[in-house]
Design an enzyme around this catalytic site. Structure first.
Site, mmCIF file in Angstrom:
data_model
loop_
_atom_site.group_PDB
_atom_site.id
_atom_site.type_symbol
_atom_site.label_atom_id
_atom_site.label_comp_id
_atom_site.label_asym_id
_atom_site.label_seq_id
_atom_site.Cartn_x
_atom_site.Cartn_y
_atom_site.Cartn_z
ATOM 1 N N ASP A 27 0.857 -1.179 0.000
ATOM 2 C CA ASP A 27 0.000 0.000 0.000
ATOM 3 C C ASP A 27 0.895 1.232 0.000
ATOM 4 O O ASP A 27 1.561 1.528 0.991
ATOM 5 C CB ASP A 27 -0.894 -0.030 1.246
ATOM 6 C CG ASP A 27 -1.798 1.169 1.358
ATOM 7 O OD1 ASP A 27 -1.725 2.070 0.501
ATOM 8 O OD2 ASP A 27 -2.599 1.218 2.316
ATOM 9 N N SER B 297 -3.226 13.935 -15.363
ATOM 10 C CA SER B 297 -4.475 13.766 -16.108
ATOM 11 C C SER B 297 -4.783 15.040 -16.877
ATOM 12 O O SER B 297 -4.435 16.149 -16.445
ATOM 13 C CB SER B 297 -5.628 13.457 -15.155
ATOM 14 O OG SER B 297 -6.876 13.502 -15.826
ATOM 15 N N TYR C 269 -10.490 14.366 -7.441
ATOM 16 C CA TYR C 269 -9.558 13.815 -8.428
ATOM 17 C C TYR C 269 -8.734 14.929 -9.078
ATOM 18 O O TYR C 269 -7.509 14.840 -9.175
ATOM 19 C CB TYR C 269 -10.340 13.044 -9.489
ATOM 20 C CG TYR C 269 -9.482 12.407 -10.545
ATOM 21 C CD1 TYR C 269 -8.690 11.295 -10.240
ATOM 22 C CD2 TYR C 269 -9.456 12.894 -11.852
ATOM 23 C CE1 TYR C 269 -7.905 10.697 -11.215
ATOM 24 C CE2 TYR C 269 -8.672 12.302 -12.823
ATOM 25 C CZ TYR C 269 -7.894 11.200 -12.494
ATOM 26 O OH TYR C 269 -7.100 10.615 -13.468
ATOM 27 N N ALA D 264 -8.108 17.973 -7.994
ATOM 28 C CA ALA D 264 -7.190 18.606 -7.048
ATOM 29 C C ALA D 264 -5.944 17.757 -6.837
ATOM 30 O O ALA D 264 -4.813 18.272 -6.792
ATOM 31 C CB ALA D 264 -7.894 18.848 -5.721
ATOM 32 N N SER D 265 -6.126 16.452 -6.737
ATOM 33 C CA SER D 265 -4.977 15.562 -6.513
ATOM 34 C C SER D 265 -4.045 15.547 -7.721
ATOM 35 O O SER D 265 -2.820 15.580 -7.580
ATOM 36 C CB SER D 265 -5.455 14.141 -6.196
ATOM 37 O OG SER D 265 -6.017 13.517 -7.342
ATOM 38 N N LYS D 266 -4.622 15.519 -8.916
ATOM 39 C CA LYS D 266 -3.800 15.472 -10.128
ATOM 40 C C LYS D 266 -3.158 16.822 -10.438
ATOM 41 O O LYS D 266 -2.046 16.877 -10.972
ATOM 42 C CB LYS D 266 -4.645 14.989 -11.314
ATOM 43 C CG LYS D 266 -5.049 13.527 -11.227
ATOM 44 C CD LYS D 266 -3.845 12.593 -11.243
ATOM 45 C CE LYS D 266 -4.248 11.137 -11.353
ATOM 46 N NZ LYS D 266 -3.094 10.219 -11.449
#
Length: 260
Positions: free
Chosen positions: A60, A139, A152, A154-156
């Protein structure tokens, strides 16, 4: 005459989707590949298909201690890395009628923080490698705000900034950095989407495209080309125009629960 040793890669998210197809492309060249994902069984099958080429380092990646252990195992077995491809990630959608910050936390931890842990483990090994190359899979969603993509996107977007900043700081050391920005790709993750995916690519085509482009070490690999031809100009529009575009994409009524 001395033979050139096989190039050594570390690929995360290697058990499915783009990662699984990328693993095949890499291994077909005779390279050595360390593979990480939560699904150890799938990785072991891959190692049996390519004996002597695969180092299975499952775990993980949101667990920083486990990532340190993976780095230590690669160091003990190989001593260095030449290319690191951080591909592991997830996607969950947000329903603003029932905004749940735990969704944002989970997606950011999986897509951004886990990548930071992997970078920490990888850089000492890349510094000992040959023509070192660090690759991060972001992305195309980072070009234009889309409904329900708060977590999604914000993370990318964070991942993109992390890699683009690292590119500057690592340049004096000769470590090159590439950001990969896929459009819609037909993977087990996107199969759960309940909306149209224009100009989507089969996963094998996407992996072949990425691997072929990586040989030239571009700053970014964004695809499909036709999709980017539409998306790029939209990303340069005023914020009011972006808002109008996004509002046209909002579904009504909002779903009660919208996790893939």
């Amino acid at each position: 005459m001395s033979l050139t040793p096989p190039r050594r890669y570390w690929l995360t998210g290697a058990s499915s989707g783009i990662g699984a197809s990328l693993a095949e492309e890499i291994l077909k060249t005779g390279a050595h590949l360390a593979v990480s994902s939560r699904s150890a069984a799938v990785l072991k099958v891959l190692s049996l298909r390519y004996p002597g080429q695969v180092l299975v380092v499952p775990g993980d990646l949101t667990n920083s201690q486990r990532v340190r252990e993976i780095g230590e195992q690669i160091a003990a077995d190989w001593g260095s890395l030449d290319t690191v491809i951080l591909n592991a990630g997830t996607c969950e959608y947000v329903d603003v009628q029932q905004f749940d910050s735990s969704i944002v936390e989970h997606v950011v931890r999986t897509n951004l923080l886990a990548s930071a842990y992997c970078i920490e483990a990888a850089l000492p090994l890349l510094r000992k490698g040959t023509a070192p190359h660090l690759v991060g899979v972001a992305s195309t969603v980072t070009y234009l705000p889309l409904p329900r993509a708060e977590a999604y996107g914000a993370s990318k977007a964070g991942l993109r900034y992390l890699f683009e900043s690292l590119r500057i700081d690592l340049a004096p050391e000769g470590i090159e950095v590439t950001v990969v920005s896929p459009g819609f790709v037909e993977t087990p993750l996107t199969a759960k989407n309940d909306f149209p995916m224009p100009l989507s690519w089969p996963v094998g085509k996407a992996a072949r495209h990425i691997f072929a482009k990586l040989k030239n070490r571009p700053l970014e690999i964004a695809f499909p080309g036709l999709f980017m031809a539409v998306l790029w100009p939209l990303s340069k529009m005023p914020n009011a125009v972006k808002l109008a575009i996004g509002k046209r994409m909002v579904r009504s009524p909002a779903p009660i629960q919208d996790r893939p």
